[in-house]
Design a protein around this motif. Structure first.
Motif, PDB file in Angstrom:
ATOM      1  N   GLY A 170      10.541  24.994  -5.485  1.00 14.10           N
ATOM      2  CA  GLY A 170       9.465  24.171  -6.006  1.00 14.10           C
ATOM      3  C   GLY A 170       8.096  24.792  -5.885  1.00 14.10           C
ATOM      4  N   SER A 171       7.814  25.418  -4.741  1.00 15.13           N
ATOM      5  CA  SER A 171       6.528  26.074  -4.555  1.00 15.13           C
ATOM      6  C   SER A 171       6.765  27.535  -4.223  1.00 15.13           C
ATOM      7  CB  SER A 171       5.740  25.403  -3.419  1.00 15.13           C
ATOM      8  OG  SER A 171       6.466  25.476  -2.200  1.00 15.13           O
ATOM      9  N   PRO A 172       5.774  28.400  -4.447  1.00 17.64           N
ATOM     10  CA  PRO A 172       5.954  29.809  -4.086  1.00 17.64           C
ATOM     11  C   PRO A 172       6.264  29.908  -2.593  1.00 17.64           C
ATOM     12  CG  PRO A 172       3.953  29.485  -5.376  1.00 17.64           C
ATOM     13  CD  PRO A 172       4.439  28.121  -4.990  1.00 17.64           C
ATOM     14  N   PRO A 173       7.436  30.374  -2.192  1.00 16.36           N
ATOM     15  CA  PRO A 173       7.848  30.287  -0.791  1.00 16.36           C
ATOM     16  C   PRO A 173       6.878  30.899   0.201  1.00 16.36           C
ATOM     17  CG  PRO A 173       9.721  30.857  -2.167  1.00 16.36           C
ATOM     18  CD  PRO A 173       8.512  30.915  -3.044  1.00 16.36           C
ATOM     19  N   SER A 174       6.176  31.962  -0.187  1.00 12.01           N
ATOM     20  CA  SER A 174       5.196  32.566   0.718  1.00 12.01           C
ATOM     21  C   SER A 174       3.824  32.656   0.073  1.00 12.01           C
ATOM     22  CB  SER A 174       5.667  33.958   1.152  1.00 12.01           C
ATOM     23  OG  SER A 174       6.807  33.859   1.977  1.00 12.01           O
ATOM     24  N   GLY A 175       3.592  31.849  -0.930  1.00  7.15           N
ATOM     25  CA  GLY A 175       2.306  31.866  -1.600  1.00  7.15           C
ATOM     26  C   GLY A 175       2.335  32.640  -2.898  1.00  7.15           C
ATOM     27  N   HIS A 176       1.184  32.718  -3.557  1.00  9.00           N
ATOM     28  CA  HIS A 176       1.082  33.301  -4.892  1.00  9.00           C
ATOM     29  C   HIS A 176       0.875  34.814  -4.886  1.00  9.00           C
ATOM     30  CE1 HIS A 176       0.832  29.407  -7.022  1.00  9.00           C
ATOM     31  NE2 HIS A 176       0.196  28.990  -5.947  1.00  9.00           N
ATOM     32  N   PHE A 177       0.762  35.412  -3.680  1.00 11.24           N
ATOM     33  CA  PHE A 177       0.424  36.832  -3.591  1.00 11.24           C
ATOM     34  C   PHE A 177       1.626  37.739  -3.341  1.00 11.24           C
ATOM     35  CE2 PHE A 177      -3.586  34.687  -2.645  1.00 11.24           C
ATOM     36  CZ  PHE A 177      -4.464  35.375  -3.463  1.00 11.24           C
ATOM     37  N   ASN A 178       2.833  37.183  -3.297  1.00 12.54           N
ATOM     38  CA  ASN A 178       4.015  38.006  -3.069  1.00 12.54           C
ATOM     39  C   ASN A 178       5.239  37.254  -3.558  1.00 12.54           C
ATOM     40  OD1 ASN A 178       5.023  36.265  -0.837  1.00 12.54           O
ATOM     41  ND2 ASN A 178       3.180  37.037   0.200  1.00 12.54           N
ATOM     42  N   VAL A 179       6.399  37.853  -3.404  1.00 14.30           N
ATOM     43  CA  VAL A 179       7.649  37.202  -3.790  1.00 14.30           C
ATOM     44  C   VAL A 179       8.605  37.189  -2.598  1.00 14.30           C
ATOM     45  CG1 VAL A 179       7.501  37.620  -6.273  1.00 14.30           C
ATOM     46  CG2 VAL A 179       8.450  39.393  -4.799  1.00 14.30           C
ATOM     47  N   ASN A 180       8.078  36.880  -1.426  1.00 10.47           N
ATOM     48  CA  ASN A 180       8.905  36.788  -0.226  1.00 10.47           C
ATOM     49  C   ASN A 180       9.604  35.438  -0.165  1.00 10.47           C
ATOM     50  OD1 ASN A 180       8.325  39.365   0.732  1.00 10.47           O
ATOM     51  ND2 ASN A 180       6.414  38.670   1.646  1.00 10.47           N
ATOM     52  N   GLY A 181      10.567  35.341   0.728  1.00 11.33           N
ATOM     53  CA  GLY A 181      11.418  34.157   0.770  1.00 11.33           C
ATOM     54  C   GLY A 181      10.948  33.046   1.663  1.00 11.33           C
ATOM     55  N   GLY A 182       9.803  33.169   2.295  1.00 15.41           N
ATOM     56  CA  GLY A 182       9.322  32.083   3.135  1.00 15.41           C
ATOM     57  C   GLY A 182       9.685  32.255   4.593  1.00 15.41           C
ATOM     58  N   ARG A 183       9.426  31.209   5.361  1.00 16.44           N
ATOM     59  CA  ARG A 183       9.504  31.304   6.808  1.00 16.44           C
ATOM     60  C   ARG A 183      10.898  31.633   7.322  1.00 16.44           C
ATOM     61  NH1 ARG A 183      10.203  26.199   5.397  1.00 16.44           N
ATOM     62  NH2 ARG A 183      11.365  24.712   6.680  1.00 16.44           N
ATOM     63  N   LYS A 184      11.935  31.292   6.575  1.00 19.49           N
ATOM     64  CA  LYS A 184      13.296  31.562   7.014  1.00 19.49           C
ATOM     65  C   LYS A 184      13.858  32.848   6.404  1.00 19.49           C
ATOM     66  CE  LYS A 184      14.446  26.677   7.740  1.00 19.49           C
ATOM     67  NZ  LYS A 184      15.352  25.568   7.352  1.00 19.49           N
ATOM     68  N   GLY A 185      13.017  33.570   5.673  1.00 17.48           N
ATOM     69  CA  GLY A 185      13.480  34.793   5.039  1.00 17.48           C
ATOM     70  C   GLY A 185      14.564  34.543   4.011  1.00 17.48           C
ATOM     71  N   VAL A 195      19.581  39.025 -10.726  1.00 15.84           N
ATOM     72  CA  VAL A 195      19.400  39.928  -9.591  1.00 15.84           C
ATOM     73  C   VAL A 195      18.348  39.358  -8.648  1.00 15.84           C
ATOM     74  CG1 VAL A 195      18.740  42.261  -8.882  1.00 15.84           C
ATOM     75  CG2 VAL A 195      20.029  41.907 -11.012  1.00 15.84           C
ATOM     76  N   ASP A 196      18.649  39.345  -7.362  1.00 16.45           N
ATOM     77  CA  ASP A 196      17.722  38.822  -6.362  1.00 16.45           C
ATOM     78  C   ASP A 196      16.533  39.764  -6.224  1.00 16.45           C
ATOM     79  OD1 ASP A 196      16.450  37.604  -4.269  1.00 16.45           O
ATOM     80  OD2 ASP A 196      18.154  37.656  -2.891  1.00 16.45           O
ATOM     81  N   ARG A 197      15.339  39.271  -6.559  1.00 11.92           N
ATOM     82  CA  ARG A 197      14.112  40.064  -6.447  1.00 11.92           C
ATOM     83  C   ARG A 197      13.251  39.612  -5.273  1.00 11.92           C
ATOM     84  NH1 ARG A 197      15.408  44.526  -9.171  1.00 11.92           N
ATOM     85  NH2 ARG A 197      15.597  44.224 -11.443  1.00 11.92           N
ATOM     86  N   THR A 198      13.777  38.743  -4.430  1.00 14.18           N
ATOM     87  CA  THR A 198      13.012  38.251  -3.286  1.00 14.18           C
ATOM     88  C   THR A 198      12.606  39.410  -2.384  1.00 14.18           C
ATOM     89  OG1 THR A 198      14.370  36.260  -3.356  1.00 14.18           O
ATOM     90  CG2 THR A 198      13.004  36.582  -1.402  1.00 14.18           C
ATOM     91  N   GLY A 199      11.329  39.471  -2.068  1.00 12.90           N
ATOM     92  CA  GLY A 199      10.834  40.512  -1.178  1.00 12.90           C
ATOM     93  C   GLY A 199      10.617  41.855  -1.830  1.00 12.90           C
ATOM     94  N   MET A 200      10.714  41.936  -3.149  1.00 13.17           N
ATOM     95  CA  MET A 200      10.514  43.231  -3.804  1.00 13.17           C
ATOM     96  C   MET A 200       9.062  43.681  -3.626  1.00 13.17           C
ATOM     97  SD  MET A 200      10.262  42.356  -7.889  1.00 13.17           S
ATOM     98  CE  MET A 200       8.714  41.748  -8.597  1.00 13.17           C
ATOM     99  N   PRO A 201       8.820  44.985  -3.595  1.00 16.93           N
ATOM    100  CA  PRO A 201       7.446  45.482  -3.448  1.00 16.93           C
ATOM    101  C   PRO A 201       6.582  45.039  -4.625  1.00 16.93           C
ATOM    102  CG  PRO A 201       9.050  47.240  -3.105  1.00 16.93           C
ATOM    103  CD  PRO A 201       9.804  46.083  -3.675  1.00 16.93           C
ATOM    104  N   VAL A 202       5.347  44.673  -4.338  1.00 19.13           N
ATOM    105  CA  VAL A 202       4.414  44.277  -5.387  1.00 19.13           C
ATOM    106  C   VAL A 202       3.096  45.014  -5.161  1.00 19.13           C
ATOM    107  CG1 VAL A 202       5.453  41.994  -5.676  1.00 19.13           C
ATOM    108  CG2 VAL A 202       3.569  42.285  -4.061  1.00 19.13           C
ATOM    109  N   PRO A 203       2.313  45.208  -6.218  1.00 16.95           N
ATOM    110  CA  PRO A 203       1.015  45.878  -6.058  1.00 16.95           C
ATOM    111  C   PRO A 203       0.032  45.027  -5.269  1.00 16.95           C
ATOM    112  CG  PRO A 203       1.285  45.051  -8.290  1.00 16.95           C
ATOM    113  CD  PRO A 203       2.611  44.880  -7.620  1.00 16.95           C
TER     114      PRO A 203
END
Length: 562
Positions: A170-185, A195-203
């Motif tokens: 529902g919401s960006p798990p770690s905010g709008h500045f990355n694609v991380n999975g949130g507090r539980k990883g 394809v799972d892109r969670t945690g992929m490198p971003v500029p």
């Protein structure tokens, strides 16, 4: 006139389609074959009714406003009070209580779990219009927020998208500045084509609105060699919490909100009257009950509050810039003139309270909400019920409530077949009407009873194509005798004609049914339950009818949302 009901696809495509999904052949008056339009659907997340310039805002939104200038702006369009129920109805044309999101997933009551319509994802009794467009030959793309389930049958792929980069939650798990999975990883928070892109490198300059727009342009551009039309769904996660803005926009509105939310509400209210969105005799709604008058705040608190709204405005300004970037791409690639464009919000503005903010700060790893970092990476910023009340002008309350501020949203449509030019339409429409309309636009029939070997529910929304083609047609899409209902978190509302009844707990309501005549009181300022007891009884009967017809089960769980 450019016709909206259009389509001829290659015989090879038609031959592989089921009979009840076939696309009819259409011709121009001169006998030449027509091409179907591209369709671009843009949805903002938690954008308030009055947050666009075309709806009376001071926020700079020229790109979205240009769609209204060249098309139709609707002042009487209803979604639901929360994101996933709204999106469920958007894609299916069916009430959320039947389609799988009768309750927010994870917040079901014991009496709702296991009941059809409360699966927590799009269920097998539905078929999305994206899937039907895909089957008819459309190229289909989506980027941004999904929030309709991650089961095999409810994923973007299963629901009809060829290419997608989806924020699954529902919401960006770690905010709008990355694609991380949130507090539980968590994994699978972001998926691209399965394809799972969670945690992929971003500029370093990554921001969700910028990225989702770039991805969508990438998908559309890659499909240009294909002669088939496209359906593209750009589902921004902004300005949903955490409210954040990129460095390019975070200070654009510095000092603009120092006079506070009460002054802003009045200014927007006056502007909306000038624009003809509301009548001169309408009263501004009451301030939300959990909002302190601006003058009662300390100077320090006023400074913090002003900063919150500056960041929120920056997020919307950035969203509009990205809409402009997408329009520029379509124009440069000679696709704009044949693209039908729809813009809306999924529900009202998000008026989160101080109580919930503590929970959310913990959720985002004890976020840094210092004034210096507010709205930047690592912050968990919500702009609060005072500003959300301003965003809801002229209506009462906001997201998660059944008052007008929670369910009436901006809706703009422009492009081929829309014979409006800067038209303000007061036609009552609902989010359930979008799917039937877009299928009508593409000439695609909804399945009569079955789809891919399973039974599907009929759509209850109605196509409003003729209102787009014929602005002078004053007959209504929905009859005044039709009943519309909403329910979530125990809160309820029913509308029939210009009358609306609302049931919400104190302090937001009385705990009993309240009654309003929206034709003169869209701000829900005068409860007529005592004066109009016969009408109130009629509305209670209407609610019962709606609830029975749409599988409404009131949760037995404690209310957990403010």
């Amino acid at each position: 006139m450019r016709a909206l009901i259009i389509v001829l696809l290659a015989a090879s495509i038609l031959s592989c389609m089921a009979k009840d999904e076939a696309t009819p052949v259409q011709k121009n008056s001169n006998g030449s074959l027509q091409s179907p339009p591209n369709i671009l659907l843009i949805v903002a997340d938690d954008l308030g009714y009055s947050d666009l310039g075309a709806y009376g805002s001071e926020i700079d939104t020229p790109s979205i406003d240009s769609l209204a200038s060249n098309g139709a702006l609707f002042s009487n369009f209803y979604a639901h009070a929360n994101c996933s129920p709204s999106r469920t109805m958007l894609f299916t044309g069916i009430d959320s209580h039947l389609a799988g999101l009768g309750a927010m997933h994870g917040y079901e009551g014991d009496n709702q779990r296991g009941i059809p319509g409360y699966e927590g994802h799009l269920n097998q009794q539905t078929v999305s219009f994206a899937k039907l467009l895909q089957n008819s030959g459309y190229q289909t793309y989506m980027t941004g927020k999904w929030h309709l389930g991650d089961t095999p049958g409810s994923s973007p792929k299963a629901q009809g998208f060829d290419r997608y980069f989806a924020q699954m939650k529902g919401s960006p798990p770690s905010g709008h500045f990355n694609v991380n999975g949130g507090r539980k990883g968590a994994t699978r928070a972001y998926l691209e084509d399965g394809v799972d892109r969670t945690g992929m490198p971003v500029p370093d300059d990554f921001f969700s609105s910028n990225f989702y727009t770039s991805k969508l342009i990438e998908y559309i551009d890659a499909g240009q060699q294909n002669a088939s039309p496209f359906f593209a769904y750009l589902a921004f996660s902004a300005p949903h919490i955490p409210v954040q803005a990129p460095e390019s926009h975070i200070d654009l509105y510095k000092g603009r909100y120092d006079k506070g939310y009460d002054v802003l509400r009045q200014r927007r209210f006056n502007k909306m009257q000038e624009l003809g969105l509301i009548d001169k005799n309408v009263s501004l709604s009451a301030r939300a009950p959990d909002v302190e008058p601006w003058e009662n705040l300390t100077i320090e608190d006023q400074g913090i509050q002003s900063r919150r709204m500056e960041i929120y405005a920056g997020a919307i300004d950035n969203l509009d810039d990205n809409v402009g970037r997408l329009l520029d791409y379509l124009r440069a690639s000679n696709q704009l003139d044949n693209t039908l464009i729809l813009f809306m919000s999924d529900n009202g503005a998000a008026g989160f309270t101080g109580w919930q903010s503590k929970v959310l700060v913990q959720r985002y790893n004890n976020a840094d909400n210092s004034l210096e970092n507010l709205g930047r990476d690592g912050s968990m910023m919500f702009y609060g019920p005072g500003w959300a009340s301003a965003s809801s002008t002229p209506f009462y309350l906001f997201k998660r409530h059944m008052s007008e501020g929670g369910i009436r949203v901006p809706f703009i449509i422009s492009g081929p077949g829309v014979e409006h030019h800067a038209t303000v339409s007061r036609e009552m429409l609902t989010i359930r009407d979008v799917a039937p309309t877009l299928l009508d636009v593409a000439g695609v029939r909804y399945p009569a009873a079955e789809f891919e070997g399973r039974k599907v529910l009929p759509q209850t929304g109605l196509s409003f194509v003729r209102k787009l083609q014929y602005p002078e047609d004053h007959t209504h899409i929905h009859q005044t005798t039709e009943v519309f209902g909403w329910e979530l978190f125990k809160r309820r509302a029913v509308r029939k004609g210009d009358w609306k009844a609302v049931l919400q707990e104190t302090p937001f309501g009385t705990g009993n049914w309240q009654l309003y005549d929206l034709s003169v009181d869209p701000g829900e300022t005068h409860d007529l339950a005592q004066q109009e007891k016969e009408k109130l009884n009629e509305m209670k009967v209407a609610w019962k009818s709606y609830a029975e017809n749409n599988n409404v089960i009131i949760s037995n769980a404690p209310l957990r949302w403010p």
